[in-house]
Write a protein that holds these residues in place. Structure first.
Motif, PDB file in Angstrom:
ATOM      1  N   GLY A  76      -0.137   5.489   6.919  1.00  0.00           N
ATOM      2  CA  GLY A  76       0.347   6.023   8.184  1.00  0.00           C
ATOM      3  C   GLY A  76       1.082   4.988   9.009  1.00  0.00           C
ATOM      4  O   GLY A  76       1.203   5.107  10.226  1.00  0.00           O
ATOM      5  N   ALA A  77       1.607   3.954   8.359  1.00  0.00           N
ATOM      6  CA  ALA A  77       2.300   2.867   9.052  1.00  0.00           C
ATOM      7  C   ALA A  77       3.565   3.373   9.731  1.00  0.00           C
ATOM      8  O   ALA A  77       4.266   4.245   9.208  1.00  0.00           O
ATOM      9  N   ASP A 133       7.305  -1.540  12.991  1.00  0.00           N
ATOM     10  CA  ASP A 133       7.429  -2.814  12.278  1.00  0.00           C
ATOM     11  C   ASP A 133       6.527  -2.876  11.049  1.00  0.00           C
ATOM     12  O   ASP A 133       6.895  -3.451  10.033  1.00  0.00           O
ATOM     13  N   ARG A 134       5.354  -2.306  11.147  1.00  0.00           N
ATOM     14  CA  ARG A 134       4.437  -2.324   9.997  1.00  0.00           C
ATOM     15  C   ARG A 134       5.005  -1.507   8.833  1.00  0.00           C
ATOM     16  O   ARG A 134       4.857  -1.873   7.671  1.00  0.00           O
ATOM     17  N   LEU A 135       5.667  -0.416   9.151  1.00  0.00           N
ATOM     18  CA  LEU A 135       6.319   0.401   8.134  1.00  0.00           C
ATOM     19  C   LEU A 135       7.398  -0.409   7.418  1.00  0.00           C
ATOM     20  O   LEU A 135       7.472  -0.428   6.191  1.00  0.00           O
ATOM     21  N   LYS A 136       8.237  -1.111   8.193  1.00  0.00           N
ATOM     22  CA  LYS A 136       9.310  -1.926   7.606  1.00  0.00           C
ATOM     23  C   LYS A 136       8.728  -3.050   6.752  1.00  0.00           C
ATOM     24  O   LYS A 136       9.244  -3.346   5.675  1.00  0.00           O
ATOM     25  N   GLU A 146       0.835  -1.196   0.000  1.00  0.00           N
ATOM     26  CA  GLU A 146       0.000   0.000   0.000  1.00  0.00           C
ATOM     27  C   GLU A 146       0.869   1.245   0.000  1.00  0.00           C
ATOM     28  O   GLU A 146       2.073   1.168   0.212  1.00  0.00           O
ATOM     29  N   ARG A 147       0.245   2.347  -0.202  1.00  0.00           N
ATOM     30  CA  ARG A 147       0.974   3.606  -0.169  1.00  0.00           C
ATOM     31  C   ARG A 147       1.253   3.965   1.286  1.00  0.00           C
ATOM     32  O   ARG A 147       0.356   4.012   2.120  1.00  0.00           O
TER      33      ARG A 147
END
Length: 118
Positions: free
Chosen positions: A16-17, A20-23, A10-11
Motif C-alpha cells: 500500500g506504499a 516517496d515510498r512507492l517510488k 516488496e509487492r
C-alpha cells in the motif's frame, strides 16, 4: 568493497506504499530485476552482460566481472503472511547461486618495507 541494502523490496499491492515510498519500492524492484538479468547473462556465459540497465548493476560491474568477488545475503520472514515474498526471495537466490563469477584466486602483495608477504 560495496555494501548494498535492497531491503524494502516488496509487492506494491500488499504494501500500500504511496508517494516517496512507492517510488523507492519501484526503484528497488527495478534494480533487483536488472541484477537478476546480469546474473542470468553471466550464468549463461552470454557475450553481452546488461550492466547498463540500472545504476546498481553499473556500480557493481567491477565486483561481478574480472577478479571481483560477490557475496549476496538474503533475509526471509518467518511470518505466514510473507510466504509468497519469501518464496520469491528463495527463487531469486537460486538464480544467483547458479552463477559462477570465476575461480577464486589468492592475491599476494609483497610489503615494500620488509621481506614478508601479506
Amino acid at each position: 568493497l560495496n555494501l548494498v541494502d535492497l531491503a524494502g523490496s516488496e509487492r506494491l499491492d500488499k504494501s500500500g506504499a504511496t508517494g516517496d515510498r512507492l517510488k523507492e519500492t519501484q526503484a528497488i524492484n527495478k534494480s533487483l530485476s536488472a541484477l537478476g538479468d546480469v546474473f542470468t547473462a553471466i550464468s549463461k556465459k552470454q557475450a553481452h552482460i546488461p550492466y547498463r540497465n540500472s545504476t546498481l548493476t553499473r556500480l557493481l560491474q567491477s565486483c561481478l566481472s574480472g577478479d571481483g568477488k560477490a557475496l549476496v545475503l538474503f533475509a526471509l520472514s518467518p511470518a505466514e503472511g510473507s510466504a509468497h515474498e519469501s518464496l520469491c526471495t528463495l527463487r531469486f537466490s537460486s538464480l544467483i547461486s547458479q552463477c559462477e563469477l570465476g575461480k577464486a584466486s589468492r592475491h599476494i602483495v609483497a610489503d615494500k618495507d620488509s621481506d614478508t608477504k601479506r
